[in-house]
Write an enzyme that holds these catalytic residues in place. Structure first.
Site, short mmCIF file in Angstrom:
data_model
loop_
_atom_site.label_atom_id
_atom_site.label_comp_id
_atom_site.label_asym_id
_atom_site.label_seq_id
_atom_site.Cartn_x
_atom_site.Cartn_y
_atom_site.Cartn_z
N ASP A 78 -8.16 3.65 0.91
CA ASP A 78 -7.31 4.22 1.95
C ASP A 78 -7.93 4.73 3.25
O ASP A 78 -8.92 5.78 3.12
CB ASP A 78 -6.52 5.54 1.31
CG ASP A 78 -5.40 6.03 2.14
OD1 ASP A 78 -5.35 5.70 3.48
OD2 ASP A 78 -4.71 6.86 1.77
N ASN B 108 2.26 1.49 4.47
CA ASN B 108 2.44 0.04 5.26
C ASN B 108 2.15 0.14 6.55
O ASN B 108 2.86 -0.42 7.42
CB ASN B 108 4.00 -0.10 4.84
CG ASN B 108 4.16 -1.63 5.32
OD1 ASN B 108 5.36 -2.01 5.69
ND2 ASN B 108 3.34 -2.62 5.11
N CYS C 27 0.83 -1.44 0.08
CA CYS C 27 -0.08 -0.10 0.02
C CYS C 27 0.94 1.22 -0.02
O CYS C 27 2.20 1.10 -0.42
CB CYS C 27 -1.01 -0.22 1.14
SG CYS C 27 -0.35 0.20 2.85
N CYS D 188 -1.32 0.95 7.45
CA CYS D 188 -2.87 0.53 7.65
C CYS D 188 -3.43 -0.78 6.73
O CYS D 188 -3.45 -1.73 7.29
CB CYS D 188 -3.71 1.82 7.02
SG CYS D 188 -3.54 3.22 8.07
N ARG D 189 -3.32 -0.52 5.37
CA ARG D 189 -4.04 -1.83 4.55
C ARG D 189 -3.05 -2.93 4.20
O ARG D 189 -3.45 -4.15 4.61
CB ARG D 189 -4.28 -1.13 3.22
CG ARG D 189 -5.60 -0.27 3.16
CD ARG D 189 -5.64 0.67 1.92
NE ARG D 189 -4.48 1.44 1.71
CZ ARG D 189 -4.29 2.22 0.66
NH1 ARG D 189 -5.04 2.14 -0.36
NH2 ARG D 189 -3.24 3.17 0.58
N SER D 190 -1.70 -2.73 3.93
CA SER D 190 -0.86 -3.69 3.52
C SER D 190 -0.66 -4.55 4.93
O SER D 190 -0.49 -5.91 5.10
CB SER D 190 0.24 -3.51 2.80
OG SER D 190 1.16 -2.61 3.26
#
Ligand code: 4NP
Length: 158
Positions: free
Chosen positions: A125, A11, A8, A13-15
């Site tokens: 995001d 690195n 993401c 939040c999402r990934s």
């Protein structure tokens, strides 16, 4: 071993959420000895930091522990090491595509390609939003993680 990398922007939040969710699912499927999992960001803003506290809390509510993860930046070498380089959104994908050698191009995908039944193809995001955004991220990631395990079983494990 099949090597999977989630990518993401930051690195945090999402990934890392994808790394945590997919790692847990792979453990539950008894495939940990066959699948190696990591995550990275396209930008260095949060290098070395643990996942965002909101991402950690949302994951912890689903028994996924992200506390040990630390943000790192994607490097060109990751295209050599990983079999799947999975971008969370189109912006991340475009960033990676610009630096991806032609012979590794097939490794680079949008993560939600593995959940084709969803009405969206990006993990949004959540950084500037509220708690609901982090729960939505988890919902999408859980769906795509199931599809990714099936893809790996089909293409690598039989
Ligand atoms: P991520 O979320 O890409 O899912 O880790 C973000 C984290 C930080 C920022 C943006 C998105 N930021 O602008 O600092």
């Amino acid at each position: 071993m099949v090597h999977v990398l989630f990518v993401c922007l930051g690195n945090i939040c999402r990934s890392p959420t994808a790394q945590g969710v997919f790692t847990k699912m792979v453990e539950e499927e008894g495939l940990s000895h066959l699948i190696a999992i990591d995550s990275a960001g396209t930008h260095a803003y949060h290098r070395g930091e643990p996942p965002d506290s909101r991402a950690q809390s949302a994951a912890a509510r689903r028994q996924v522990d992200l506390s040990g993860l630390r943000a790192r930046v994607f490097t060109a070498e990751d295209f050599e090491r990983f079999d799947y380089v999975l971008a969370m959104d189109r912006e991340n994908h475009a960033h990676l595509e610009a630096i991806c050698p032609d012979h590794h191009r097939a490794k680079l995908r949008l993560f939600l390609e593995f959940a084709p039944h969803l009405e969206v193809d990006e993990v949004p995001d959540p950084y500037y939003g509220g708690t609901a955004g982090f729960d939505r991220v988890l919902d999408l990631i859980e769906e795509a993680s199931r599809g990714l395990i099936e893809e790996i079983r089909r293409n690598h494990l039989r």
